[in-house]
Design an enzyme around this catalytic site. Structure first.
Site, PDB file in Angstrom:
ATOM      1  CG  HIS A 124      -0.173  -0.055   2.532  1.00 51.77           C
ATOM      2  ND1 HIS A 124       0.314   1.058   3.182  1.00 51.77           N
ATOM      3  CD2 HIS A 124       0.183  -1.113   3.301  1.00 51.77           C
ATOM      4  CE1 HIS A 124       0.926   0.707   4.297  1.00 51.77           C
ATOM      5  NE2 HIS A 124       0.860  -0.614   4.390  1.00 51.77           N
ATOM      6  CG  ASP A 125      -0.448   4.220   1.257  1.00 50.07           C
ATOM      7  OD1 ASP A 125      -1.283   5.010   0.778  1.00 50.07           O
ATOM      8  OD2 ASP A 125      -0.716   3.434   2.193  1.00 50.07           O
ATOM      9  N   GLY A 142       5.066  -1.041   2.945  1.00 49.31           N
ATOM     10  CA  GLY A 142       4.259   0.122   2.629  1.00 49.31           C
ATOM     11  C   GLY A 142       5.044   1.414   2.518  1.00 49.31           C
TER      12      GLY A 142
END
Length: 278
Positions: A124-125, A142
């Protein structure tokens, strides 16, 4: 959906999904309602693409890849976040890429022409630049930022929030605990710098003068006789006319209080052959 788009009858494409021209979807695939597949995307079989995910034109996705899943982040509150995959990527078997977190960046972005081999993971991200190569089992935690033309060896893991500069080479089976300078070679558990990726620099078209300046800047910046902050100040003046050297210097100057990789104590400033270090 255009007439040239082919969807196997054993696949599920939810209402709302947007398919470009000449898209091919093989058997046992699942395409969610918020997914966009641009022109010439091909899903071979057993592919899951869900969430607010866009797959760029010409990208090929192989069996068991799972794209657009919820972030593996306990801080996510369930809001709409996105995954954007660039054009002409190759996403091999078992690859996973997740959407962003609604309490953070909110998006995961993968650039054009990426080559993601089996069982690689983009968390994520993360932001991944153009022309990335991830060998089998390479993993990003992340919030990582990966520059252009980066190569990550098999079974190598990158710590959350780490930045990897353009044209860096991360050797296989390494643990990357912090930032890696542009053009740097990192190897080991925990990884240390092992010189510059000279082969990658040549392939990118840098002149001999630029490469030599970057090597001098590397030695100057990591000179242990003075604090790195002092070295960076002096190097900024000395190498102001050499863009490749300044890319390294500016990367380190922008680090604030971030952890970054430094040369190993036994490093002789010799640059490794990036192909041999894989």
């Amino acid at each position: 959906m255009s007439a040239a788009t082919l969807v196997h009858p054993l696949s599920v494409v939810e209402s709302g999904a947007r398919l470009g021209e000449r898209v091919k979807i093989g058997p046992f695939c699942h395409v969610g309602a918020d997914v966009i597949l641009e022109d010439d995307v091909e899903l071979f079989s057993h592919v899951s693409i869900v969430g607010a995910t866009t797959v760029g034109a010409g990208t090929r996705v192989f069996p068991q890849a799972a794209l657009g899943g919820l972030p593996q982040n306990a801080k996510h509150k369930g809001g709409r976040t996105t995954l954007s995959i660039g054009k002409n990527c190759t996403i091999r078997e078992g690859v996973t890429m997740h959407t962003g977190t609604d309490t953070s960046r909110g998006e995961t972005v993968v650039g054009d022409n990426g080559n993601f081999l089996a069982y690689t993971h983009v968390a994520h991200d993360c932001i991944v630049g153009k022309n990335a190569t991830f060998a089998n089992g390479a993993t990003l935690a992340g919030h990582c930022e990966i520059g252009d033309n980066v190569i990550i060896g098999g079974l190598t893991a990158v710590h959350q929030f780490a930045r990897i500069g353009d044209n860096a080479f991360l050797s296989g089976c390494s643990a990357i605990p912090g930032d890696v300078i542009p053009f740097g070679i990192a190897r080991g558990n925990l990884a240390k710098l092992r010189g510059l990726n000279i082969i990658g620099m040549k392939r990118s078209g840098l002149s001999r003068a630029e490469i030599h300046a970057a090597r001098r800047a590397y030695r100057a910046v990591f000179d242990r006789s003075r604090p790195i902050s002092e070295n960076l100040t002096a190097a900024t003046v000395e190498f102001a006319n050499f863009p490749a050297a300044m890319k390294i210097i500016d990367f380190l100057k922008s680090r604030e209080k971030r952890y970054f990789l430094t040369p190993a104590l036994d490093d002789d400033d010799g640059d490794e052959d990036a192909d041999a270090a894989a």
